[in-house]
Design a protein around this motif. Structure first.
Motif, short mmCIF file in Angstrom:
data_model
loop_
_atom_site.label_atom_id
_atom_site.label_comp_id
_atom_site.label_asym_id
_atom_site.label_seq_id
_atom_site.Cartn_x
_atom_site.Cartn_y
_atom_site.Cartn_z
N VAL A 128 0.84 -1.20 0.00
CA VAL A 128 0.00 0.00 0.00
C VAL A 128 0.88 1.25 0.00
O VAL A 128 0.62 2.21 -0.75
CB VAL A 128 -0.94 -0.02 1.22
N LEU A 129 1.93 1.27 0.85
CA LEU A 129 2.81 2.45 0.91
C LEU A 129 3.52 2.66 -0.43
O LEU A 129 3.64 3.81 -0.91
CB LEU A 129 3.83 2.27 2.03
N ARG A 130 3.98 1.57 -1.07
CA ARG A 130 4.64 1.71 -2.37
C ARG A 130 3.66 2.21 -3.43
O ARG A 130 4.03 3.01 -4.29
CB ARG A 130 5.24 0.37 -2.79
N ALA A 131 2.43 1.77 -3.34
CA ALA A 131 1.42 2.22 -4.31
C ALA A 131 1.18 3.72 -4.17
O ALA A 131 1.04 4.44 -5.18
CB ALA A 131 0.12 1.45 -4.09
N ILE A 132 1.14 4.23 -2.96
CA ILE A 132 0.95 5.68 -2.74
C ILE A 132 2.15 6.44 -3.29
O ILE A 132 2.00 7.49 -3.93
CB ILE A 132 0.73 5.97 -1.25
N ASP A 133 3.37 5.88 -3.06
CA ASP A 133 4.56 6.55 -3.60
C ASP A 133 4.52 6.58 -5.12
O ASP A 133 4.93 7.58 -5.75
CB ASP A 133 5.83 5.82 -3.12
N ARG A 134 4.06 5.49 -5.75
CA ARG A 134 4.00 5.45 -7.21
C ARG A 134 2.96 6.43 -7.75
O ARG A 134 3.12 6.97 -8.85
CB ARG A 134 3.65 4.04 -7.69
N THR A 135 1.90 6.64 -6.97
CA THR A 135 0.81 7.52 -7.43
C THR A 135 1.30 8.95 -7.59
O THR A 135 1.05 9.61 -8.62
CB THR A 135 -0.36 7.47 -6.45
N GLY A 136 2.02 9.43 -6.60
CA GLY A 136 2.66 10.74 -6.72
C GLY A 136 1.74 11.92 -6.57
O GLY A 136 1.99 12.82 -5.78
N THR A 137 0.63 11.94 -7.31
CA THR A 137 -0.29 13.08 -7.30
C THR A 137 -1.73 12.58 -7.21
O THR A 137 -2.10 11.60 -7.86
CB THR A 137 -0.13 13.93 -8.57
N LEU A 138 -2.53 13.25 -6.38
CA LEU A 138 -3.94 12.90 -6.23
C LEU A 138 -4.80 13.89 -7.00
O LEU A 138 -4.43 15.06 -7.16
CB LEU A 138 -4.33 12.90 -4.74
N PRO A 139 -5.95 13.44 -7.47
CA PRO A 139 -6.82 14.34 -8.23
C PRO A 139 -7.46 15.40 -7.34
O PRO A 139 -7.62 15.21 -6.13
CB PRO A 139 -7.88 13.39 -8.80
N ARG A 140 -7.80 16.53 -7.96
CA ARG A 140 -8.49 17.58 -7.22
C ARG A 140 -9.96 17.22 -7.10
O ARG A 140 -10.51 16.45 -7.88
CB ARG A 140 -8.35 18.92 -7.94
N ASP A 141 -10.60 17.80 -6.11
CA ASP A 141 -12.03 17.60 -5.92
C ASP A 141 -12.78 18.46 -6.95
O ASP A 141 -12.19 19.21 -7.72
CB ASP A 141 -12.42 17.98 -4.49
N THR A 142 -14.08 18.33 -6.94
CA THR A 142 -14.90 19.06 -7.92
C THR A 142 -14.74 20.56 -7.78
O THR A 142 -14.93 21.29 -8.76
CB THR A 142 -16.37 18.67 -7.75
N ASP A 143 -14.41 21.04 -6.60
CA ASP A 143 -14.23 22.48 -6.42
C ASP A 143 -12.81 22.92 -6.69
O ASP A 143 -12.44 24.07 -6.45
CB ASP A 143 -14.65 22.90 -5.01
N GLY A 144 -11.98 22.00 -7.18
CA GLY A 144 -10.61 22.35 -7.52
C GLY A 144 -9.62 22.30 -6.37
O GLY A 144 -8.45 22.65 -6.55
N THR A 145 -10.05 21.89 -5.21
CA THR A 145 -9.15 21.84 -4.05
C THR A 145 -8.79 20.39 -3.71
O THR A 145 -9.43 19.45 -4.19
CB THR A 145 -9.81 22.48 -2.82
N VAL A 146 -7.78 20.27 -2.87
CA VAL A 146 -7.35 18.96 -2.38
C VAL A 146 -7.19 19.06 -0.86
O VAL A 146 -6.50 19.98 -0.38
CB VAL A 146 -6.01 18.52 -3.01
N PRO A 147 -7.80 18.18 -0.08
CA PRO A 147 -7.61 18.22 1.38
C PRO A 147 -6.12 18.10 1.72
O PRO A 147 -5.41 17.29 1.11
CB PRO A 147 -8.40 17.02 1.88
N PRO A 148 -5.65 18.88 2.67
CA PRO A 148 -4.21 18.82 3.02
C PRO A 148 -3.79 17.49 3.64
O PRO A 148 -2.63 17.12 3.58
CB PRO A 148 -4.04 19.97 4.01
N ALA A 149 -4.73 16.78 4.23
CA ALA A 149 -4.41 15.49 4.84
C ALA A 149 -5.65 14.63 4.81
O ALA A 149 -6.78 15.12 4.91
CB ALA A 149 -3.92 15.67 6.28
N MET A 150 -5.43 13.34 4.65
CA MET A 150 -6.57 12.42 4.62
C MET A 150 -6.11 11.04 5.04
O MET A 150 -4.93 10.70 4.94
CB MET A 150 -7.20 12.39 3.22
#
Length: 236
Positions: A205-227
């Motif tokens: 799971v940790l390696r998968a997150i590292d490979r992802t690199g970037t998360l998509p923005r929400d519909t309002d164009g923002t991204v939660p700082p932590a999740m």
């Protein structure tokens, strides 16, 4: 007429002195005096030697007594020093143990506060990821400031293709990861919050997150700082 007295013959002259005998007598007396003088000198010499021997023994006895007293004094001083050293060591050990207990108590209290804050933060993060409320929603549902209804699914959908896991693990092995994200969606940090109990799955799971690199923005164009993101093998 009375008879005439008898005529006495004249006494013979004394024998001449025996000079040899006198010389011999004087010689014996001289030898006797010399012998007595020698015996006296020998007795005096022995008396002097005896006195010196007695004085030497007395001196050695005094020196031995002084040495014994000095050794006893040093032994007592060393004993006192060792007792003081042991007492100081015991005091330092007791102080160190007291300090260690105090630090352990403070550390436990800090850890408890950190854990409480972490749990509160995770609860807020989980609420942001899983919230489906809309502006004006009642109760505890997130308002418009929270992520949209399908945002959590989009996050998982972005990460899942990068999960590479070939080992076996229970389907419900849950790995919880806290992810920190920059405003542009770049993943800037991840931390395993709760292990699934299967180290290989946690690492996948940790390696998968590292490979992802970037998360998509929400519909309002923002991204939660932590999740908080949770993955189970059955979700693949």
């Amino acid at each position: 007429p009375p008879p005439a007295p008898p005529v006495q013959a004249p006494s013979p002259p004394p024998p001449p002195p025996n000079r040899d005998a006198e010389i011999a007598q004087e010689k014996r007396e001289d030898e006797l005096r010399l012998q007595r003088a020698a015996e006296k000198r020998e007795a005096e010499r022995k008396a002097v030697e005896q006195k010196r021997a007695e004085e030497k023994r007395a001196t050695e006895k005094r020196e031995a007594e002084l040495a014994k007293a000095e050794a006893l004094k040093r032994a007592e001083a060393q004993k006192r020093a060792e007792e003081q050293k042991r007492a100081e060591a015991q005091r330092k050990q007791a102080e160190a143990e007291r300090q260690a207990k105090l630090e352990a108590k403070e550390e436990a209290e800090r850890a408890a506060r950190v854990e409480t804050q972490r749990q509160q933060q995770l609860a807020r993060i989980q609420g942001q990821v899983d919230a489906t409320g809309s502006p004006g929603s009642p109760g505890t549902a997130a308002q418009s400031a929270g992520p949209s209804a399908g945002y959590a699914g989009r996050i998982r959908a972005r990460i899942k293709p990068n999960v590479v896991f070939t080992d076996s693990a229970p389907d419900n092995a849950l790995a919880s990861v806290e992810v920190k994200v920059a405003p542009d969606g770049s993943i800037i940090g991840r931390r395993l919050v709760k292990s699934s109990g299967v180290a290989a799955w946690d690492e996948a799971v940790l390696r998968a997150i590292d490979r992802t690199g970037t998360l998509p923005r929400d519909t309002d164009g923002t991204v939660p700082p932590a999740m908080l993101i949770e993955f189970r093998p059955r979700d693949l």
